[in-house]
Design a protein around this motif. Structure first.
Motif, PDB file in Angstrom:
ATOM      1  N   HIS A   1       0.817  -1.223   0.000  1.00  0.00           N
ATOM      2  CA  HIS A   1       0.000   0.000   0.000  1.00  0.00           C
ATOM      3  C   HIS A   1       0.840   1.258   0.000  1.00  0.00           C
ATOM      4  O   HIS A   1       0.419   2.299  -0.474  1.00  0.00           O
ATOM      5  CB  HIS A   1      -0.923   0.020   1.218  1.00  0.00           C
ATOM      6  CG  HIS A   1      -1.814  -1.177   1.313  1.00  0.00           C
ATOM      7  ND1 HIS A   1      -2.510  -1.671   0.239  1.00  0.00           N
ATOM      8  CD2 HIS A   1      -2.120  -1.975   2.353  1.00  0.00           C
ATOM      9  CE1 HIS A   1      -3.207  -2.723   0.606  1.00  0.00           C
ATOM     10  NE2 HIS A   1      -2.981  -2.931   1.886  1.00  0.00           N
ATOM     11  N   ASP A   2       2.041   1.167   0.575  1.00  0.00           N
ATOM     12  CA  ASP A   2       2.901   2.336   0.720  1.00  0.00           C
ATOM     13  C   ASP A   2       4.329   1.855   0.938  1.00  0.00           C
ATOM     14  O   ASP A   2       4.611   0.653   0.871  1.00  0.00           O
ATOM     15  CB  ASP A   2       2.433   3.224   1.877  1.00  0.00           C
ATOM     16  CG  ASP A   2       2.310   2.468   3.194  1.00  0.00           C
ATOM     17  OD1 ASP A   2       2.959   1.410   3.365  1.00  0.00           O
ATOM     18  OD2 ASP A   2       1.562   2.931   4.071  1.00  0.00           O
ATOM     19  N   ALA A   3       5.245   2.790   1.207  1.00  0.00           N
ATOM     20  CA  ALA A   3       6.653   2.438   1.362  1.00  0.00           C
ATOM     21  C   ALA A   3       6.881   1.483   2.530  1.00  0.00           C
ATOM     22  O   ALA A   3       7.685   0.546   2.426  1.00  0.00           O
ATOM     23  CB  ALA A   3       7.495   3.699   1.524  1.00  0.00           C
ATOM     24  N   VAL A   4       6.197   1.683   3.647  1.00  0.00           N
ATOM     25  CA  VAL A   4       6.390   0.811   4.817  1.00  0.00           C
ATOM     26  C   VAL A   4       5.944  -0.607   4.512  1.00  0.00           C
ATOM     27  O   VAL A   4       6.674  -1.572   4.795  1.00  0.00           O
ATOM     28  CB  VAL A   4       5.647   1.368   6.059  1.00  0.00           C
ATOM     29  CG1 VAL A   4       5.640   0.359   7.194  1.00  0.00           C
ATOM     30  CG2 VAL A   4       6.277   2.664   6.513  1.00  0.00           C
ATOM     31  N   THR A   5       4.768  -0.784   3.911  1.00  0.00           N
ATOM     32  CA  THR A   5       4.311  -2.146   3.611  1.00  0.00           C
ATOM     33  C   THR A   5       5.177  -2.781   2.522  1.00  0.00           C
ATOM     34  O   THR A   5       5.348  -3.992   2.500  1.00  0.00           O
ATOM     35  CB  THR A   5       2.817  -2.192   3.219  1.00  0.00           C
ATOM     36  OG1 THR A   5       2.570  -1.291   2.138  1.00  0.00           O
ATOM     37  CG2 THR A   5       1.927  -1.830   4.396  1.00  0.00           C
ATOM     38  N   ALA A   6       5.761  -1.974   1.645  1.00  0.00           N
ATOM     39  CA  ALA A   6       6.680  -2.513   0.635  1.00  0.00           C
ATOM     40  C   ALA A   6       7.936  -3.056   1.310  1.00  0.00           C
ATOM     41  O   ALA A   6       8.412  -4.146   0.970  1.00  0.00           O
ATOM     42  CB  ALA A   6       7.043  -1.435  -0.384  1.00  0.00           C
ATOM     43  N   MET A   7       8.474  -2.313   2.269  1.00  0.00           N
ATOM     44  CA  MET A   7       9.652  -2.802   2.994  1.00  0.00           C
ATOM     45  C   MET A   7       9.324  -4.086   3.751  1.00  0.00           C
ATOM     46  O   MET A   7      10.113  -5.034   3.758  1.00  0.00           O
ATOM     47  CB  MET A   7      10.164  -1.733   3.967  1.00  0.00           C
ATOM     48  CG  MET A   7      10.821  -0.564   3.282  1.00  0.00           C
ATOM     49  SD  MET A   7      11.655   0.595   4.413  1.00  0.00           S
ATOM     50  CE  MET A   7      10.345   1.070   5.520  1.00  0.00           C
ATOM     51  N   LEU A   8       8.155  -4.132   4.378  1.00  0.00           N
ATOM     52  CA  LEU A   8       7.747  -5.332   5.112  1.00  0.00           C
ATOM     53  C   LEU A   8       7.572  -6.517   4.172  1.00  0.00           C
ATOM     54  O   LEU A   8       7.964  -7.643   4.498  1.00  0.00           O
ATOM     55  CB  LEU A   8       6.462  -5.070   5.898  1.00  0.00           C
ATOM     56  CG  LEU A   8       6.569  -4.081   7.052  1.00  0.00           C
ATOM     57  CD1 LEU A   8       5.191  -3.758   7.614  1.00  0.00           C
ATOM     58  CD2 LEU A   8       7.482  -4.613   8.138  1.00  0.00           C
ATOM     59  N   ALA A   9       7.009  -6.273   2.994  1.00  0.00           N
ATOM     60  CA  ALA A   9       6.834  -7.351   2.014  1.00  0.00           C
ATOM     61  C   ALA A   9       8.181  -7.906   1.583  1.00  0.00           C
ATOM     62  O   ALA A   9       8.374  -9.130   1.506  1.00  0.00           O
ATOM     63  CB  ALA A   9       6.056  -6.836   0.801  1.00  0.00           C
ATOM     64  N   GLU A  10       9.131  -7.026   1.313  1.00  0.00           N
ATOM     65  CA  GLU A  10      10.461  -7.466   0.916  1.00  0.00           C
ATOM     66  C   GLU A  10      11.126  -8.245   2.056  1.00  0.00           C
ATOM     67  O   GLU A  10      11.712  -9.305   1.833  1.00  0.00           O
ATOM     68  CB  GLU A  10      11.304  -6.268   0.507  1.00  0.00           C
ATOM     69  CG  GLU A  10      12.651  -6.642  -0.073  1.00  0.00           C
ATOM     70  CD  GLU A  10      13.396  -5.442  -0.628  1.00  0.00           C
ATOM     71  OE1 GLU A  10      13.733  -5.481  -1.823  1.00  0.00           O
ATOM     72  OE2 GLU A  10      13.626  -4.469   0.123  1.00  0.00           O
ATOM     73  N   GLN A  11      11.014  -7.737   3.275  1.00  0.00           N
ATOM     74  CA  GLN A  11      11.601  -8.432   4.431  1.00  0.00           C
ATOM     75  C   GLN A  11      10.954  -9.791   4.659  1.00  0.00           C
ATOM     76  O   GLN A  11      11.599 -10.721   5.135  1.00  0.00           O
ATOM     77  CB  GLN A  11      11.472  -7.575   5.694  1.00  0.00           C
ATOM     78  CG  GLN A  11      12.370  -6.365   5.685  1.00  0.00           C
ATOM     79  CD  GLN A  11      12.064  -5.400   6.819  1.00  0.00           C
ATOM     80  OE1 GLN A  11      11.337  -5.718   7.751  1.00  0.00           O
ATOM     81  NE2 GLN A  11      12.631  -4.204   6.733  1.00  0.00           N
ATOM     82  N   ALA A  12       9.690  -9.930   4.286  1.00  0.00           N
ATOM     83  CA  ALA A  12       8.972 -11.202   4.448  1.00  0.00           C
ATOM     84  C   ALA A  12       9.330 -12.202   3.350  1.00  0.00           C
ATOM     85  O   ALA A  12       8.874 -13.342   3.382  1.00  0.00           O
ATOM     86  CB  ALA A  12       7.467 -10.962   4.463  1.00  0.00           C
ATOM     87  N   GLY A  13      10.126 -11.771   2.371  1.00  0.00           N
ATOM     88  CA  GLY A  13      10.582 -12.694   1.343  1.00  0.00           C
ATOM     89  C   GLY A  13       9.909 -12.563  -0.006  1.00  0.00           C
ATOM     90  O   GLY A  13      10.139 -13.396  -0.892  1.00  0.00           O
ATOM     91  N   ALA A  14       9.079 -11.539  -0.198  1.00  0.00           N
ATOM     92  CA  ALA A  14       8.444 -11.349  -1.507  1.00  0.00           C
ATOM     93  C   ALA A  14       9.511 -11.163  -2.571  1.00  0.00           C
ATOM     94  O   ALA A  14      10.480 -10.431  -2.375  1.00  0.00           O
ATOM     95  CB  ALA A  14       7.518 -10.141  -1.479  1.00  0.00           C
ATOM     96  N   LYS A  15       9.350 -11.845  -3.677  1.00  0.00           N
ATOM     97  CA  LYS A  15      10.296 -11.728  -4.793  1.00  0.00           C
ATOM     98  C   LYS A  15       9.990 -10.518  -5.668  1.00  0.00           C
ATOM     99  O   LYS A  15      10.814 -10.089  -6.472  1.00  0.00           O
ATOM    100  CB  LYS A  15      10.260 -12.992  -5.654  1.00  0.00           C
ATOM    101  CG  LYS A  15      10.612 -14.253  -4.896  1.00  0.00           C
ATOM    102  CD  LYS A  15      12.046 -14.258  -4.497  1.00  0.00           C
ATOM    103  CE  LYS A  15      12.399 -15.588  -3.852  1.00  0.00           C
ATOM    104  NZ  LYS A  15      13.644 -15.522  -3.111  1.00  0.00           N
ATOM    105  N   ALA A  16       8.775  -9.994  -5.543  1.00  0.00           N
ATOM    106  CA  ALA A  16       8.356  -8.812  -6.283  1.00  0.00           C
ATOM    107  C   ALA A  16       7.236  -8.149  -5.487  1.00  0.00           C
ATOM    108  O   ALA A  16       6.616  -8.777  -4.632  1.00  0.00           O
ATOM    109  CB  ALA A  16       7.879  -9.178  -7.681  1.00  0.00           C
TER     110      ALA A  16
END
Length: 193
Positions: free
Chosen positions: A30-45
């Motif tokens: 949804h925003d920069a914070v959730t993007a960082m969390l998604a990446e930290q959780a292992g999202a490949k994209a």
């Protein structure tokens, strides 16, 4: 386009590599914070939805209220804090052929790797909403061809999306997706709601 050392793939090239070994997780942010969390959780994209952006940025439903530059800034904030490929909604390209060309240039500048372009008429509506209207196949083909010609990174992935399933039926959707493939769209999506 950004330059990368020879041993490092651009985000767009990374996305194309992901497609060679599916499935992979492309988490919505949804925003920069959730993007960082998604990446930290292992999202490949990461996927940046116009629906979510409209809610976050404007507090409004996705009915084409966000401008091209508001969406660009939203995508850029997400790309600045992540390293994985970002798949970003480009709505209808925000106008005609020249607007579609400007959209891909801005999305590349923001750091996105992938976009999808919808074949809805302006004013567009979220794909989940009733009452959508479509542009002609030919108009969508012109926008796609313009985007393909304007992209500076040959690995940037352009997805053509049709909303025809809910408007004119499955057969028209298939014909549209075939027409979009014929002009060189890298990927195609039929949206049903």
């Amino acid at each position: 386009a950004r330059s990368y050392p020879e041993d490092v793939l651009s985000r767009s090239a990374q996305f194309r590599e992901l497609l060679k070994s599916p499935p992979f997780v492309c988490l919505g942010a949804h925003d920069a914070v959730t993007a960082m969390l998604a990446e930290q959780a292992g999202a490949k994209a990461i996927y940046v939805s116009g629906f979510a952006a409209s809610a976050i940025v404007a507090g409004q439903p996705d009915v084409g209220l966000l401008t091209q530059t508001e969406m660009f800034e939203h995508i850029r904030r997400i790309c600045r804090v992540t390293k994985v490929p970002v798949f970003a909604d480009a709505d209808t390209g925000y106008g005609g052929v020249l607007d579609a060309q400007r959209t891909i240039r801005l999305w590349e500048e923001a750091g996105a790797s992938v976009l999808h372009l919808e074949d809805q008429a302006v004013p567009k509506k979220c794909g989940h909403f009733a009452g959508k209207q479509l542009v002609s196949k030919e108009e969508m083909q012109q926008k796609l061809a313009a985007m393909l010609a304007a992209r500076s990174d040959p690995d940037f992935f352009i997805v053509a999306r049709t909303d025809a399933i809910a408007v004119t039926g499955l057969n028209d959707a298939i014909e549209r997706l075939e027409a979009y493939a014929a002009v060189g769209a890298d990927g195609r999506i039929g949206f049903e709601a």
